[in-house]
Design a protein around this motif. Structure first.
Motif, PDB file in Angstrom:
ATOM      1  N   ILE A 196      -1.864  -2.203  -2.624  1.00  0.00           N
ATOM      2  CA  ILE A 196      -1.495  -0.808  -2.838  1.00  0.00           C
ATOM      3  C   ILE A 196      -1.885  -0.436  -4.260  1.00  0.00           C
ATOM      4  O   ILE A 196      -1.531  -1.147  -5.214  1.00  0.00           O
ATOM      5  N   ASP A 197      -2.629   0.651  -4.394  1.00  0.00           N
ATOM      6  CA  ASP A 197      -3.016   1.154  -5.712  1.00  0.00           C
ATOM      7  C   ASP A 197      -2.160   2.363  -6.060  1.00  0.00           C
ATOM      8  O   ASP A 197      -2.132   3.340  -5.313  1.00  0.00           O
ATOM      9  N   LEU A 198      -1.460   2.291  -7.182  1.00  0.00           N
ATOM     10  CA  LEU A 198      -0.654   3.414  -7.656  1.00  0.00           C
ATOM     11  C   LEU A 198      -1.264   3.944  -8.952  1.00  0.00           C
ATOM     12  O   LEU A 198      -1.416   3.192  -9.926  1.00  0.00           O
ATOM     13  N   VAL A 199      -1.613   5.232  -8.948  1.00  0.00           N
ATOM     14  CA  VAL A 199      -2.237   5.856 -10.115  1.00  0.00           C
ATOM     15  C   VAL A 199      -1.269   6.879 -10.696  1.00  0.00           C
ATOM     16  O   VAL A 199      -0.769   7.759  -9.986  1.00  0.00           O
TER      17      VAL A 199
ATOM     18  N   LEU B 258       8.337   1.590  -5.303  1.00  0.00           N
ATOM     19  CA  LEU B 258       7.968   0.937  -4.045  1.00  0.00           C
ATOM     20  C   LEU B 258       9.187   0.352  -3.339  1.00  0.00           C
ATOM     21  O   LEU B 258       9.241   0.308  -2.102  1.00  0.00           O
ATOM     22  N   ALA B 259      10.170  -0.084  -4.122  1.00  0.00           N
ATOM     23  CA  ALA B 259      11.371  -0.693  -3.546  1.00  0.00           C
ATOM     24  C   ALA B 259      12.220   0.316  -2.782  1.00  0.00           C
ATOM     25  O   ALA B 259      13.120  -0.073  -2.030  1.00  0.00           O
ATOM     26  N   THR B 260      11.957   1.617  -2.969  1.00  0.00           N
ATOM     27  CA  THR B 260      12.705   2.625  -2.211  1.00  0.00           C
ATOM     28  C   THR B 260      12.169   2.775  -0.783  1.00  0.00           C
ATOM     29  O   THR B 260      12.781   3.461   0.037  1.00  0.00           O
ATOM     30  N   ILE B 261      11.022   2.146  -0.510  1.00  0.00           N
ATOM     31  CA  ILE B 261      10.430   2.205   0.833  1.00  0.00           C
ATOM     32  C   ILE B 261      10.949   1.031   1.657  1.00  0.00           C
ATOM     33  O   ILE B 261      11.126  -0.083   1.144  1.00  0.00           O
ATOM     34  N   GLN B 262      11.193   1.275   2.932  1.00  0.00           N
ATOM     35  CA  GLN B 262      11.661   0.204   3.815  1.00  0.00           C
ATOM     36  C   GLN B 262      10.679  -0.969   3.774  1.00  0.00           C
ATOM     37  O   GLN B 262       9.457  -0.769   3.834  1.00  0.00           O
ATOM     38  N   PRO B 263      11.162  -2.224   3.637  1.00  0.00           N
ATOM     39  CA  PRO B 263      10.272  -3.382   3.512  1.00  0.00           C
ATOM     40  C   PRO B 263       9.202  -3.456   4.594  1.00  0.00           C
ATOM     41  O   PRO B 263       8.029  -3.711   4.290  1.00  0.00           O
ATOM     42  N   ALA B 264       9.565  -3.238   5.843  1.00  0.00           N
ATOM     43  CA  ALA B 264       8.584  -3.329   6.941  1.00  0.00           C
ATOM     44  C   ALA B 264       7.497  -2.276   6.775  1.00  0.00           C
ATOM     45  O   ALA B 264       6.302  -2.553   6.984  1.00  0.00           O
ATOM     46  N   GLU B 265       7.899  -1.074   6.387  1.00  0.00           N
ATOM     47  CA  GLU B 265       6.936   0.000   6.182  1.00  0.00           C
ATOM     48  C   GLU B 265       6.027  -0.307   4.996  1.00  0.00           C
ATOM     49  O   GLU B 265       4.819  -0.035   5.029  1.00  0.00           O
ATOM     50  N   LEU B 266       6.589  -0.887   3.954  1.00  0.00           N
ATOM     51  CA  LEU B 266       5.820  -1.209   2.760  1.00  0.00           C
ATOM     52  C   LEU B 266       4.769  -2.285   3.062  1.00  0.00           C
ATOM     53  O   LEU B 266       3.608  -2.173   2.653  1.00  0.00           O
ATOM     54  N   ILE B 267       5.158  -3.318   3.793  1.00  0.00           N
ATOM     55  CA  ILE B 267       4.224  -4.379   4.160  1.00  0.00           C
ATOM     56  C   ILE B 267       3.111  -3.816   5.039  1.00  0.00           C
ATOM     57  O   ILE B 267       1.934  -4.166   4.880  1.00  0.00           O
ATOM     58  N   GLU B 268       3.460  -2.918   5.938  1.00  0.00           N
ATOM     59  CA  GLU B 268       2.454  -2.281   6.788  1.00  0.00           C
ATOM     60  C   GLU B 268       1.458  -1.467   5.946  1.00  0.00           C
ATOM     61  O   GLU B 268       0.253  -1.477   6.207  1.00  0.00           O
ATOM     62  N   MET B 269       1.965  -0.768   4.919  1.00  0.00           N
ATOM     63  CA  MET B 269       1.099  -0.002   4.031  1.00  0.00           C
ATOM     64  C   MET B 269       0.094  -0.913   3.329  1.00  0.00           C
ATOM     65  O   MET B 269      -1.087  -0.585   3.205  1.00  0.00           O
ATOM     66  N   VAL B 270       0.567  -2.064   2.862  1.00  0.00           N
ATOM     67  CA  VAL B 270      -0.319  -3.015   2.180  1.00  0.00           C
ATOM     68  C   VAL B 270      -1.418  -3.485   3.121  1.00  0.00           C
ATOM     69  O   VAL B 270      -2.602  -3.507   2.766  1.00  0.00           O
TER      70      VAL B 270
ATOM     71  N   ARG C 247       4.667  -0.874 -14.908  1.00  0.00           N
ATOM     72  CA  ARG C 247       4.656  -1.633 -13.651  1.00  0.00           C
ATOM     73  C   ARG C 247       6.071  -1.748 -13.092  1.00  0.00           C
ATOM     74  O   ARG C 247       6.274  -1.671 -11.878  1.00  0.00           O
ATOM     75  N   GLU C 248       7.045  -1.907 -13.961  1.00  0.00           N
ATOM     76  CA  GLU C 248       8.428  -2.017 -13.516  1.00  0.00           C
ATOM     77  C   GLU C 248       8.877  -0.751 -12.794  1.00  0.00           C
ATOM     78  O   GLU C 248       9.536  -0.816 -11.747  1.00  0.00           O
ATOM     79  N   ARG C 249       8.509   0.418 -13.349  1.00  0.00           N
ATOM     80  CA  ARG C 249       8.879   1.685 -12.694  1.00  0.00           C
ATOM     81  C   ARG C 249       8.206   1.815 -11.336  1.00  0.00           C
ATOM     82  O   ARG C 249       8.795   2.313 -10.374  1.00  0.00           O
TER      83      ARG C 249
ATOM     84  N   HIS D 281      -3.410   5.851 -15.331  1.00  0.00           N
ATOM     85  CA  HIS D 281      -3.386   4.385 -15.335  1.00  0.00           C
ATOM     86  C   HIS D 281      -3.122   3.874 -13.917  1.00  0.00           C
ATOM     87  O   HIS D 281      -2.248   4.402 -13.213  1.00  0.00           O
ATOM     88  N   LYS D 282      -3.880   2.879 -13.519  1.00  0.00           N
ATOM     89  CA  LYS D 282      -3.747   2.325 -12.162  1.00  0.00           C
ATOM     90  C   LYS D 282      -3.035   0.975 -12.193  1.00  0.00           C
ATOM     91  O   LYS D 282      -3.370   0.103 -12.991  1.00  0.00           O
ATOM     92  N   GLU D 283      -2.064   0.829 -11.311  1.00  0.00           N
ATOM     93  CA  GLU D 283      -1.409  -0.462 -11.094  1.00  0.00           C
ATOM     94  C   GLU D 283      -1.733  -0.936  -9.677  1.00  0.00           C
ATOM     95  O   GLU D 283      -1.601  -0.161  -8.718  1.00  0.00           O
ATOM     96  N   ILE D 284      -2.157  -2.172  -9.539  1.00  0.00           N
ATOM     97  CA  ILE D 284      -2.508  -2.729  -8.234  1.00  0.00           C
ATOM     98  C   ILE D 284      -1.446  -3.738  -7.811  1.00  0.00           C
ATOM     99  O   ILE D 284      -1.099  -4.649  -8.572  1.00  0.00           O
ATOM    100  N   PHE D 285      -0.933  -3.551  -6.600  1.00  0.00           N
ATOM    101  CA  PHE D 285       0.063  -4.461  -6.041  1.00  0.00           C
ATOM    102  C   PHE D 285      -0.536  -5.121  -4.798  1.00  0.00           C
ATOM    103  O   PHE D 285      -0.823  -4.443  -3.798  1.00  0.00           O
ATOM    104  N   THR D 286      -0.750  -6.426  -4.889  1.00  0.00           N
ATOM    105  CA  THR D 286      -1.260  -7.165  -3.732  1.00  0.00           C
ATOM    106  C   THR D 286      -0.114  -7.443  -2.760  1.00  0.00           C
ATOM    107  O   THR D 286       1.064  -7.231  -3.082  1.00  0.00           O
TER     108      THR D 286
END
Length: 298
Positions: free
Chosen positions: A266-269, A247-259, A240-242, A275-280
Motif C-alpha cells: 500500500i502506497d500512502l502519499v 491504516l489501523a482504523t481499517i478492518q484487518p481483513a479489508e486491509l489485507i485484501e487491499m494489500v 510513518r507512525e501516523r 512524501h510517500k510511505e510504502i507498506f508491504t
C-alpha cells in the motif's frame, strides 16, 4: 529569504496589528506539490493568501497548538486547507477543479456556494470550529466577517501574493476591559483612522519593502511599537507512525485484501508534502499484530 511575522501596537490607539511575509516556505510548499499539481499564477496567489492568513490568525489567537483554515465549495475550490502551529510551522494543500478555474483569481466565482471553517486546536483542551459562508469577493473579506461574528471586534485584513512571495497585514480593535475609559465612538474613530491609512498600501510596497519601513510609511505619526520577528517555516506533521494509525482504523481483513489487490503493498502519499510511505504485506501484518483491539475502530 526571510519568512517572518511581527506584532505591533499603537501607543495611543486601542488597536493591535501584525505583518507577515512568506517567501521560502511558500515556494517550498509549491515545489512539494509540483508533481501532482501545476499551479498557475492565480492558483498560487490563492494558496499563498490562505497560508499568510492562517499564520496571522495563529499568532493573534495565541494558543499552544494549531489553527487551520479550510475552504470547501461545489465550485472550483473543492478543498483548500492550510495550517499553522504556535511554533510557526505552516503547511497547505488544495484540490481544485481545473475545468472551473479562470486564468485570473476570481475568489467569489471559485468558491461560489461554499463555506469557510476556522479550526482552533489547542494541544491541551477543547477543539473549537467556527464556520461562515463564502459570500464575499475576497478571502480577506470573509476572514474579517468571521472575526466580527466570533469576537465582535472590528478587524481589517490585507493579503497580497505574487508567484513567489506573500504578504499579509492584520489590524484589530483591542478588547475592552473594566478600566478602559475610552468611549466606543473614540475606539471606532481610531480604528477607521488606522484602516484608512492601511488601505493606501499597494501590492508593490507590501511585497518589496521591509516590515519596519512599511509600518513607518503607513503609521509614522501614530507611535507604533514593533515587536521582535518570529520565524515562519514549512514543516509537515506526517510520519510513518501516523500512517500506521490511519491504516489501523481499517478492518484487518479489508486491509489485507487491499494489500493483495495492490501488488503486495500500500502506497500512502501525504497531500501536504507529497512524501510517500510504502507498506508491504509484511509491514501490515507486523503492525496489525502489535495493535490491540482498543487501538482499532470497529
Amino acid at each position: 529569504m526571510s519568512d517572518t511575522i511581527q506584532r505591533f501596537t499603537f501607543a495611543n490607539l486601542p488597536i493591535r496589528g501584525e505583518v507577515i511575509s512568506l517567501e521560502q516556505s511558500f515556494q517550498t510548499i509549491i515545489e512539494k506539490h509540483a508533481e501532482q499539481h501545476h499551479y498557475n499564477s492565480a492558483q498560487r496567489q490563492l494558496l499563498g493568501q490562505a497560508l499568510a492568513a492562517t499564520a496571522l490568525m495563529a499568532e493573534i489567537i495565541k494558543i499552544e497548538g494549531k489553527v487551520a483554515l479550510q475552504l470547501q465549495s461545489p465550485s472550483a475550490v473543492k478543498l483548500l486547507l492550510t495550517e499553522c502551529t504556535h511554533q510557526g510551522y505552516i503547511r497547505g494543500l488544495t484540490h481544485l477543479d481545473q475545468e472551473q478555474l479562470t486564468d485570473s483569481l476570481d475568489f467569489a466565482q471559485w468558491t461560489q456556494g461554499g463555506q469557510m471553517a476556522i479550526t482552533i486546536e489547542p494541544a491541551q483542551g477543547k477543539r473549537y470550529q467556527g464556520v461562515v459562508p463564502l459570500e464575499n469577493s475576497e478571502l480577506s473579506d470573509c476572514l474579517e466577517e468571521y472575526f466580527v461574528r466570533s469576537e465582535q471586534l472590528p478587524t481589517y485584513i490585507q493579503l497580497f501574493a505574487s508567484d513567489d512571495k506573500v504578504f499579509g497585514l492584520f489590524l484589530q480593535a483591542m478588547p475592552g476591559n473594566s478600566q478602559d475609559s475610552t468611549s466606543s465612538e473614540d475606539k471606532s474613530a481610531a480604528f477607521e483612522h488606522v484602516k484608512a491609512l492601511a488601505e493606501t498600501l499597494t501590492a508593490e510596497e507590501a511585497l518589496d519593502i521591509s516590515h519596519q519601513e512599511l509600518l513607518y510609511r503607513l503609521f509614522n505619526q501614530d507611535e507604533v511599537t514593533v515587536y521582535p520577528e518570529k520565524q515562519i517555516q514549512f514543516q509537515c506533521g506526517c510520519s510513518r507512525e501516523r500512517n500506521e494509525k490511519a491504516l489501523a482504523t481499517i478492518q484487518p481483513a479489508e486491509l489485507i485484501e487491499m494489500v493483495q489487490e495492490n501488488g503486495g503493498q500500500i502506497d500512502l502519499v501525504c497531500d501536504f508534502c507529497s512524501h510517500k510511505e510504502i507498506f508491504t504485506e509484511q509491514d501490515v501484518m507486523t503492525f496489525l499484530s502489535n495493535t490491540s483491539p482498543s487501538d482499532s475502530v470497529n
